[in-house]
Every structure is written in structure tokens, then in C-alpha cells.
Design a protein around this motif. Structure first.
Motif, mmCIF file in Angstrom:
data_model
loop_
_atom_site.group_PDB
_atom_site.id
_atom_site.type_symbol
_atom_site.label_atom_id
_atom_site.label_comp_id
_atom_site.label_asym_id
_atom_site.label_seq_id
_atom_site.Cartn_x
_atom_site.Cartn_y
_atom_site.Cartn_z
ATOM 1 N N ALA A 52 73.841 -6.400 61.277
ATOM 2 C CA ALA A 52 74.403 -5.146 61.775
ATOM 3 C C ALA A 52 74.233 -4.056 60.724
ATOM 4 N N LEU A 53 74.405 -2.809 61.160
ATOM 5 C CA LEU A 53 74.337 -1.665 60.260
ATOM 6 C C LEU A 53 75.734 -1.127 60.001
ATOM 7 N N LEU A 54 76.047 -0.924 58.730
ATOM 8 C CA LEU A 54 77.256 -0.224 58.342
ATOM 9 C C LEU A 54 76.856 1.229 58.143
ATOM 10 N N LEU A 55 77.359 2.116 58.998
ATOM 11 C CA LEU A 55 77.052 3.540 58.897
ATOM 12 C C LEU A 55 78.048 4.156 57.924
ATOM 13 N N ALA A 56 77.554 4.556 56.761
ATOM 14 C CA ALA A 56 78.413 5.073 55.704
ATOM 15 C C ALA A 56 78.116 6.553 55.477
ATOM 16 N N ARG A 57 79.122 7.387 55.643
ATOM 17 C CA ARG A 57 78.939 8.828 55.432
ATOM 18 C C ARG A 57 78.679 9.105 53.960
ATOM 19 N N ALA A 58 77.650 9.899 53.711
ATOM 20 C CA ALA A 58 77.267 10.240 52.343
ATOM 21 C C ALA A 58 78.396 10.995 51.640
ATOM 22 N N LYS A 59 78.608 10.627 50.382
ATOM 23 C CA LYS A 59 79.587 11.307 49.537
ATOM 24 C C LYS A 59 78.849 11.828 48.314
ATOM 25 N N GLY A 60 78.949 13.085 48.055
ATOM 26 C CA GLY A 60 78.341 13.674 46.871
ATOM 27 C C GLY A 60 76.862 13.978 47.062
ATOM 28 N N ASP A 61 76.333 14.785 46.155
ATOM 29 C CA ASP A 61 74.943 15.242 46.239
ATOM 30 C C ASP A 61 73.931 14.116 46.153
ATOM 31 N N GLU A 62 74.172 13.127 45.305
ATOM 32 C CA GLU A 62 73.207 12.036 45.145
ATOM 33 C C GLU A 62 73.046 11.243 46.442
ATOM 34 N N GLN A 63 74.139 10.917 47.085
ATOM 35 C CA GLN A 63 74.053 10.180 48.351
ATOM 36 C C GLN A 63 73.487 11.058 49.460
ATOM 37 N N ARG A 64 73.894 12.330 49.522
ATOM 38 C CA ARG A 64 73.356 13.228 50.553
ATOM 39 C C ARG A 64 71.843 13.374 50.421
ATOM 40 N N ALA A 65 71.336 13.333 49.198
ATOM 41 C CA ALA A 65 69.882 13.441 48.982
ATOM 42 C C ALA A 65 69.141 12.225 49.524
ATOM 43 N N ARG A 66 69.812 11.115 49.701
ATOM 44 C CA ARG A 66 69.185 9.886 50.185
ATOM 45 C C ARG A 66 69.188 9.756 51.711
ATOM 46 N N VAL A 67 70.006 10.550 52.373
ATOM 47 C CA VAL A 67 70.078 10.467 53.830
ATOM 48 C C VAL A 67 68.688 10.744 54.407
ATOM 49 N N GLY A 68 68.202 9.819 55.207
ATOM 50 C CA GLY A 68 66.904 9.978 55.847
ATOM 51 C C GLY A 68 65.727 9.520 55.021
ATOM 52 N N ASP A 69 65.950 9.136 53.789
ATOM 53 C CA ASP A 69 64.842 8.708 52.931
ATOM 54 C C ASP A 69 65.298 7.556 52.037
ATOM 55 N N GLN A 70 65.935 6.594 52.657
ATOM 56 C CA GLN A 70 66.500 5.491 51.884
ATOM 57 C C GLN A 70 65.455 4.502 51.403
ATOM 58 N N THR A 71 64.249 4.576 51.959
ATOM 59 C CA THR A 71 63.201 3.626 51.549
ATOM 60 C C THR A 71 61.948 4.359 51.065
ATOM 61 N N GLY A 72 62.117 5.584 50.592
ATOM 62 C CA GLY A 72 60.998 6.302 50.002
ATOM 63 C C GLY A 72 59.872 6.619 50.972
ATOM 64 N N GLY A 73 60.186 6.798 52.245
ATOM 65 C CA GLY A 73 59.175 7.138 53.237
ATOM 66 C C GLY A 73 58.498 5.950 53.889
ATOM 67 N N ARG A 74 58.832 4.755 53.457
ATOM 68 C CA ARG A 74 58.267 3.542 54.070
ATOM 69 C C ARG A 74 59.118 3.121 55.260
ATOM 70 N N VAL A 75 58.521 2.327 56.137
ATOM 71 C CA VAL A 75 59.315 1.711 57.196
ATOM 72 C C VAL A 75 60.300 0.772 56.503
ATOM 73 N N GLY A 76 61.563 0.975 56.782
ATOM 74 C CA GLY A 76 62.584 0.174 56.123
ATOM 75 C C GLY A 76 63.401 -0.680 57.071
ATOM 76 N N PHE A 77 63.229 -0.453 58.377
ATOM 77 C CA PHE A 77 64.047 -1.139 59.366
ATOM 78 C C PHE A 77 63.140 -1.603 60.497
ATOM 79 N N PHE A 78 63.447 -2.757 61.049
ATOM 80 C CA PHE A 78 62.577 -3.388 62.039
ATOM 81 C C PHE A 78 63.426 -3.819 63.228
ATOM 82 N N LEU A 79 63.182 -3.188 64.366
ATOM 83 C CA LEU A 79 63.922 -3.478 65.582
ATOM 84 C C LEU A 79 63.040 -4.316 66.487
ATOM 85 N N HIS A 80 63.368 -5.596 66.606
ATOM 86 C CA HIS A 80 62.597 -6.498 67.461
ATOM 87 C C HIS A 80 63.058 -6.362 68.903
ATOM 88 N N THR A 81 62.112 -6.535 69.817
ATOM 89 C CA THR A 81 62.387 -6.478 71.245
ATOM 90 C C THR A 81 61.623 -7.591 71.950
#
Length: 128
Positions: A52-81
Motif C-alpha cells: 500500500a501507499l502511505l500518502l504523506a503531506r510534505a513538510k518543509g522546503d526539502e520535502q516539498r522539493a521532492r514532491v513529484g520527483d521522488q525517483t529522479g525522473g525514473r519510473v518508480g512505481f509499477f501498477l500491475h493489471t
């Protein structure tokens, strides 16, 4: 047995993230509980058995800078169907942005999409 139960995904806003993951991706809201510090414990999951995913609201500038780029632009999550065409069509109709056309690889049918913050995901129906 050991397994990874949760993966943290840093988000800008709890409610917009819940809406995206439950409405656009079809996840279920497992838990949304207030915490004493004013944050919330928000968990979404694609199914009953997987990580499961824990959705954690960003706190502070360092965390806000990571929103949307947690894996450096690589595919970081895989949704199987088990039905790529069905889920791809449903996600497109819900406004999910796919970054490529579906392709068929030896390992399965796949297309890269992004979540509401820009994190890259694979929608993947494994071969076999």
C-alpha cells in the motif's frame, strides 16, 4: 513471511492525492486518520494483498522539493493489471496522463503514466 507493507509517497495535499488515487487509479482508501501533530495517516491500496501507499503531506522546503520527483525522473512505481486495455482506457477517461503509447514487450504490455504530481509509473500487464 516478510513483505514490504507500505511505501511512503510525499504529496502536496492529502485530499487531492486521495481523489487522484481512488478516482483516477481506482485504488481504495484503506485508512484516513488524524494524528496528534495535525497530520493524517492516509493509506491507499490497489488491492487487498499488495503493498500500500502511505500518502504523506510534505513538510518543509526539502520535502516539498521532492514532491513529484521522488525517483529522479525514473519510473518508480509499477501498477500491475490483469487487463491492460480495460485499465488503460479507464485511466485515460479519468484524465490520467500517459507519457507514451502502449507497447508490447517480451515481459508484457506496458505504458508509462504520471500521477498528479509527476511521479512516473508503469501500467503493466505481465506476459503469461
Amino acid at each position: 513471511m516478510r513483505r514490504i507493507a507500505l511505501v511512503t509517497l510525499v504529496v502536496d495535499d492529502y485530499d487531492e492525492a486521495i481523489r487522484f488515487y481512488t478516482e483516477a487509479l481506482g485504488f481504495r482508501l484503506v485508512e484516513d486518520a488524524p494524528r496528534p501533530d495535525g497530520s493524517r495517516w492516509v493509506v491507499v491500496a490497489a488491492d487487498e494483498q499488495g503493498t500500500a501507499l502511505l500518502l504523506a503531506r510534505a513538510k518543509g522546503d526539502e520535502q516539498r522539493a521532492r514532491v513529484g520527483d521522488q525517483t529522479g525522473g525514473r519510473v518508480g512505481f509499477f501498477l500491475h493489471t490483469d487487463d491492460f486495455a480495460r485499465d488503460h482506457a479507464r485511466m485515460l477517461a479519468a484524465g490520467v496522463t500517459f507519457l507514451e503509447e502502449p507497447r508490447h514487450e517480451p515481459y508484457g504490455s506496458v505504458a508509462v503514466f504520471q500521477d498528479l504530481y509527476g511521479n512516473r509509473w508503469d501500467l503493466l500487464q505481465p506476459a503469461g
